[in-house]
Structure formats: structure tokens, C-alpha cells
Design a protein around this motif. Structure first.
Motif, PDB file in Angstrom:
ATOM      1  N   ARG A  39      32.009  45.280  47.784  1.00  0.00           N
ATOM      2  CA  ARG A  39      31.130  44.863  46.678  1.00  0.00           C
ATOM      3  C   ARG A  39      31.947  44.454  45.464  1.00  0.00           C
ATOM      4  O   ARG A  39      31.614  43.495  44.769  1.00  0.00           O
ATOM      5  N   ALA A  40      33.029  45.200  45.184  1.00  0.00           N
ATOM      6  CA  ALA A  40      33.869  44.876  44.030  1.00  0.00           C
ATOM      7  C   ALA A  40      34.522  43.508  44.197  1.00  0.00           C
ATOM      8  O   ALA A  40      34.572  42.711  43.250  1.00  0.00           O
ATOM      9  N   ALA A  41      35.034  43.227  45.403  1.00  0.00           N
ATOM     10  CA  ALA A  41      35.693  41.939  45.645  1.00  0.00           C
ATOM     11  C   ALA A  41      34.709  40.789  45.521  1.00  0.00           C
ATOM     12  O   ALA A  41      35.010  39.742  44.927  1.00  0.00           O
ATOM     13  N   LEU A  42      33.508  40.965  46.075  1.00  0.00           N
ATOM     14  CA  LEU A  42      32.496  39.926  45.973  1.00  0.00           C
ATOM     15  C   LEU A  42      32.082  39.699  44.527  1.00  0.00           C
ATOM     16  O   LEU A  42      31.841  38.572  44.097  1.00  0.00           O
ATOM     17  N   SER A  43      32.014  40.783  43.750  1.00  0.00           N
ATOM     18  CA  SER A  43      31.667  40.668  42.333  1.00  0.00           C
ATOM     19  C   SER A  43      32.735  39.909  41.567  1.00  0.00           C
ATOM     20  O   SER A  43      32.430  39.065  40.707  1.00  0.00           O
ATOM     21  N   LEU A  44      34.000  40.189  41.873  1.00  0.00           N
ATOM     22  CA  LEU A  44      35.085  39.478  41.201  1.00  0.00           C
ATOM     23  C   LEU A  44      35.084  38.000  41.567  1.00  0.00           C
ATOM     24  O   LEU A  44      35.425  37.151  40.739  1.00  0.00           O
ATOM     25  N   SER A  45      34.678  37.673  42.788  1.00  0.00           N
ATOM     26  CA  SER A  45      34.563  36.266  43.168  1.00  0.00           C
ATOM     27  C   SER A  45      33.479  35.577  42.357  1.00  0.00           C
ATOM     28  O   SER A  45      33.640  34.436  41.902  1.00  0.00           O
TER      29      SER A  45
END
Length: 514
Positions: A39-45
Motif C-alpha cells: 500500500r505504501a509503494a502504491l501510494s508513493l506512485s
């Protein structure tokens, strides 16, 4: 100085719409550190995509453009009265042009001035220097992260960390606690400025002043440099992560300053800033007021976002393989089928609602039937065209915890099935979600352009007397993505992350600096 006003206007637009290169580099490093597919990686994207959209659209990165705060250095003898008036004119013009949200509100009546002018706004600090040029620095720090500022008076007892004394180790504990208490409500991953000493006022000023330092600079004070490095290494072990979803990166930058204090007082003041770290500066010609140079490198030639993700249907926030489409009005059965971690895509009607609306609805009927519908905690930037139609210029979520005193009652009274915001809500709302069959959906804080693009039409508005940010906007959306972080079964990702990060905070109880 015939060009001074225009230069200030350009500074405001640049600060609001284009993150400087040092901030972009910090966010890029965070993306490289984060585990892919989380979720964190997708949010940063999504954040990276939003940064590029704001630059391309020349529109606010985040809809909350905060309290414009200027620091102006002038030659001896410069007319500060005229300069202050021209700064105010530039702020009003930028507001009319949709580069700033109408954020100046009368503290007693709640009336919005409509132009960001009023007693105390904007904030303008002048100081003289023995140079011929004029230096102007500007920071736009939104209310969500401003609310997570915190000040400690040492000695004190800190939950999870024990006693913080009047020494470097006590300061260390305060800073770690400040990061912990912010959780995802300040749009992490964030930056912090820390002020050691001073009085209550100057301590906060020193803390905010640290935010003007370049993100990649090195503190000249050896003990503070060591402390900054320690905080950057260990704050990211708390596991709070982007938006408070959990993850490897919680803090993007830490800058610490120190000043003398009174013997009886020892303050540690922390100014928290979200990932949308909007600060810029200019050096102006002392005679004409024209811009000579920008103080922070502007933007970056290297793209922030994954082009393939940006061009895909639904974009980065929904690339999980299990998107659930919600079309209001939503049934209780649909809601109870959702679980924490599910990614939903909303198509259809949404209504914005913030502090003023929630307070009003506690004692009055709603202007529309809200049963089965969605309330979006959002104060958008809106512009009206020549035909009198409203258009959304920026529309990311606001911090939801402010509505905790009202939300359970509003859900119960009106049959609302979903609440969209950022940072999560508390136990009272969680109980109401379970009892009445509703969910809390976490949108990506600060991603104002990303979400504005999903809003296809403004179909109406109520309560304009509350001001544009607080009005109830009727929006038609398509492809609006968010994550279920509080479900109708009593589960809360926010409570889980808070509990886990508190456990990790406790490992830093023992002294580190002698």
C-alpha cells in the motif's frame, strides 16, 4: 520596484504547483526503499504522479495551500509598507486565479474572507540585511500537517519512551515521539523541523525556520548533525509508512536548530510538514524587484512517475488486482462484503463535507437524501467559468480525525455508507461503522490533482455561506480510488499501525547520547 508584485505572484504560483528538486529527490529515494506492491509503494506512485500532474497543469499540488508565510530580507531603507501591500495584492490575485485556496477564516464568526487576506494573513516577516538585493522565501504549510506540530516542555514523561530530561537524549526522545504521534494524519512520509530552546513562540518559529534548509544539507553543528542522522535512521524503523499505511519510510527529512533559553524553560518544538513540502524562494533586484535567481532548484528533468502506470486505467492507486467498484447509492450488503485492505473505485455521486457541514448536520436536515451515499472529507479549490459553471482545480482529502466528534452521529442519522478522507478516525466512528454498516476509505493525502482528474462534473453546491472549502459540493466522479482502512466488522488499519508503531517506539527508551 515596478516588478516586485509580479515577482511575488510568480513565487506563489511556483511554490504551490511545483515541488523543488531536493524534495523530489527525497520522495524518489523513498520509492526506492519501499517494498514494491505494498500500500505504501502504491501510494508513493500516486504521489509521484500527482507531482507531475500539478506541474503540468500549473495547479496546486495539494488543495490545502495553508497559511502563506513569507520571510523577506530587505536592504536598509527599503519601504516595507509598500512591499507588504504588494505581497497582499499578489496573494489575493493568486487566490482569484486558483493557485491558492481561500483559507483565511474569521476566528470568531467562521466567515471566509474569500481572498486569503485578513488580520494575520498572510504571515509576513521582515528583516534587514546589508545587501542591495531582496530575498523572499515562502512556505505553504497545510492545516493537516500544521495540526501535528507539537511542543514539549522538559523534563516530561513520554508514553513508550519514559522520562525525557533536559539533555540531548531527552531531545532525541521528543523528536521520535513527535514522529510517532503524527502517524498518517500529517500526510506522511513527511519532513520535520525542530527548534531547541527559546520561548514557546520563538521555539516554534525556529522549528519552522529549519524547514527552509535544503533537504540534503549537512548541519554545521556536530552534535545536531549526529542527532539528525540518528533520527533519520531510526524514525523509519517505526513502521508508520506513507499515509500511515505501514512501510519502510516514515520520515523524509529532519532539520534541527538551537537557540538559548531561560533557565526555567526547556522547550523542544517540532514543526511537521507533509510530503507536499512546498517552499521556495527568490533573490530579487533591489531596484526593479525582478527575479534574479530561484533559491531552490526548480523541479527536475527526471520524471517522477511511472509513465506506464500513469497512462493505465485507474492509475497507480488501484493496481492490486482486486478493485471493487462502488456506485452510490450503496447497499449495506455491499459494504459488509468489504474488508480492510480492499481497494475500491467509486463511480457516481459524492458529496464533500468538512467541519462546518458536520456541525450543521448535527442539528439540521441535509439538503439532499444521503442514504447509501458517500461523504468526502475535502475542501477543494474551485473556479467558476464565464458561463457560471464550477470546475475543480484541486481536490485531495483533508484530515478526518477532526470530524470524530460528529461522524458516528452523522452516519447514524443519515444512513451514510462510506466516508472518504485521510489519516483514519477513532473508536467512536469505528463502532458506528460496525453497527450501521459503513466503511472508512483512505484517499492519498495531498494528491489533489490526481483526484481532481476523477471529478467529471460539479452538479451542485449547498452552504456557500460557509465558504468554498467548507461548502457541500455535489460531485460526479469516475475512477476515484481509495483503500478500505476501517471496515464494518470492527477492523481498523490505523489502530493496528498505531499499536505496532508504539511497540517499536518502546525500543528507543534506553539512553543513546550520554
Amino acid at each position: 520596484m515596478d516588478q516586485f508584485r509580479q515577482s511575488i505572484y510568480e513565487l506563489i504560483v511556483e511554490t504551490s504547483t511545483n515541488l523543488p528538486a531536493d524534495v523530489r529527490k527525497a520522495i524518489k529515494r523513498a520509492r526506492e526503499m519501499e517494498d514494491q506492491g505494498t500500500r505504501a509503494a502504491l501510494s508513493l506512485s500516486t504521489i509521484a504522479q500527482n507531482i507531475e500532474m500539478a506541474e503540468c497543469n500549473v495547479s496546486p499540488i495539494c488543495q490545502d495551500t495553508g497559511m502563506p508565510t513569507f520571510i523577506v530580507r530587505t536592504p536598509v531603507g527599503a519601504n516595507q509598507i509598500v512591499m507588504k501591500e504588494q505581497i497582499r495584492e499578489a496573494v489575493a490575485q493568486a487566490t482569484r486565479d486558483g493557485k491558492l485556496r481561500t483559507n483565511s477564516v474569521d476566528s470568531l464568526t467562521g466567515k471566509n474572507s474569500g481572498d486569503n487576506l485578513g488580520p494575520g494573513t498572510p504571515v509576513i516577516h521582515f528583516e534587514q540585511w546589508e545587501r542591495d538585493e531582496i530575498e523572499v522565501r515562502l512556505i505553504l504549510k497545510g492545516g493537516g500537517c500544521e495540526n501535528k506540530n507539537i511542543q514539549y516542555s522538559l523534563p516530561t514523561e513520554l508514553d513508550g519512551l519514559g522520562r525525557a530530561g533536559r539533555d540531548l537524549d531527552g531531545i532525541r526522545k521528543c523528536i521520535l515521539h513527535a514522529v510517532y504521534q503524527a502517524q498518517g494524519q500529517g500526510c506522511s512520509a513527511g519532513f520535520i523541523g525542530v527548534g531547541i530552546g527559546g520561548d514557546r513562540t520563538t521555539g516554534y518559529e525556529l522549528a519552522k525556520e529549519q524547514l527552509f534548509r535544503p533537504a540534503d544539507d549537512v548541519n554545521p553543528h556536530p552534535e545536531l548533525r549526529k542527532l539528525e542522522e540518528y533520527i533519520m535512521e531510526n524514525a523509519n524503523k517505526l513502521g508508520i509508512g506513507t499515509m500511515g499505511f505501514g512501510g519502510q519510510v516514515t520520515l523524509l527529512g529532519c532539520k534541527i536548530g538551537v537557540m538559548n533559553r531561560l533557565p526555567a524553560s526547556f522547550f523542544v518544538s517540532v514543526a511537521y510538514n507533509c510530503w507536499a513540502f512546498r517552499r521556495q524562494g527568490v533573490l530579487l533586484d533591489g531596484q526593479s524587484g525582478a527575479i534574479r535567481e530561484w533559491l531552490y532548484e526548480r523541479g527536475s528533468e527526471e520524471p517522477m512517475a511511472d509513465r506506464q502506470a500513469a497512462e493505465s486505467d485507474g492509475a497507480a492507486a488501484v493496481r492490486t488486482g482486486r478493485e471493487i467498484v462502488l456506485v452510490p447509492p450503496i447497499s449495506e450488503e455491499q459494504i459488509r462484503s468489504l474488508r480492510v485492505g480492499d481497494v475500491v473505485v467509486i463511480n457516481g455521486r459524492m458529496y464533500t463535507g468538512r467541519d462546518a457541514l458536520h456541525k450543521h448536520l448535527m442539528h439540521h436536515d441535509a439538503p439532499v437524501d444521503l442514504k447509501g451515499h458517500i461523504i468526502y472529507h475535502c475542501g477543494p479549490v474551485m473556479m467558476k467559468d464565464e458561463n457560471g459553471e464550477w470546475h475543480v482545480k484541486a481536490a485531495g482529502p483533508t484530515t478526518s480525525i477532526r470530524e470524530e466528534p460528529y461522524q458516528a452521529d452523522i452516519i447514524r442519522k443519515f444512513g451514510i455508507r462510506a466516508v472518504v478522507g485521510k489519516g483514519g478516525m477513532g473508536s467512536k466512528t469505528l463502532a458506528a461503522l460496525k453497527e450501521h454498516g459503513a466503511v472508512y476509505l483512505n484517499a492519498i493525502g495531498g494528491a489533489a490533482q490526481y483526484y481532481a482528474e476523477t471529478i467529471k462534473k460539479v452538479t451542485g453546491v449547498d452552504f456557500m455561506e460557509f465558504g468554498i472549502p467548507e461548502a457541500m459540493w455535489h460531485l460526479e466522479v469516475e475512477g476515484f480510488a481509495a483503500i478500505v482502512t476501517m471496515d464494518a466488522h470492527g477492523n481498523s488499519l490505523h489502530a493496528d499501525v498505531d499499536k505496532d508503531s508504539f511497540r517499536k517506539l518502546e525500543q528507543f527508551k534506553e539512553p543513546v547520547f550520554a
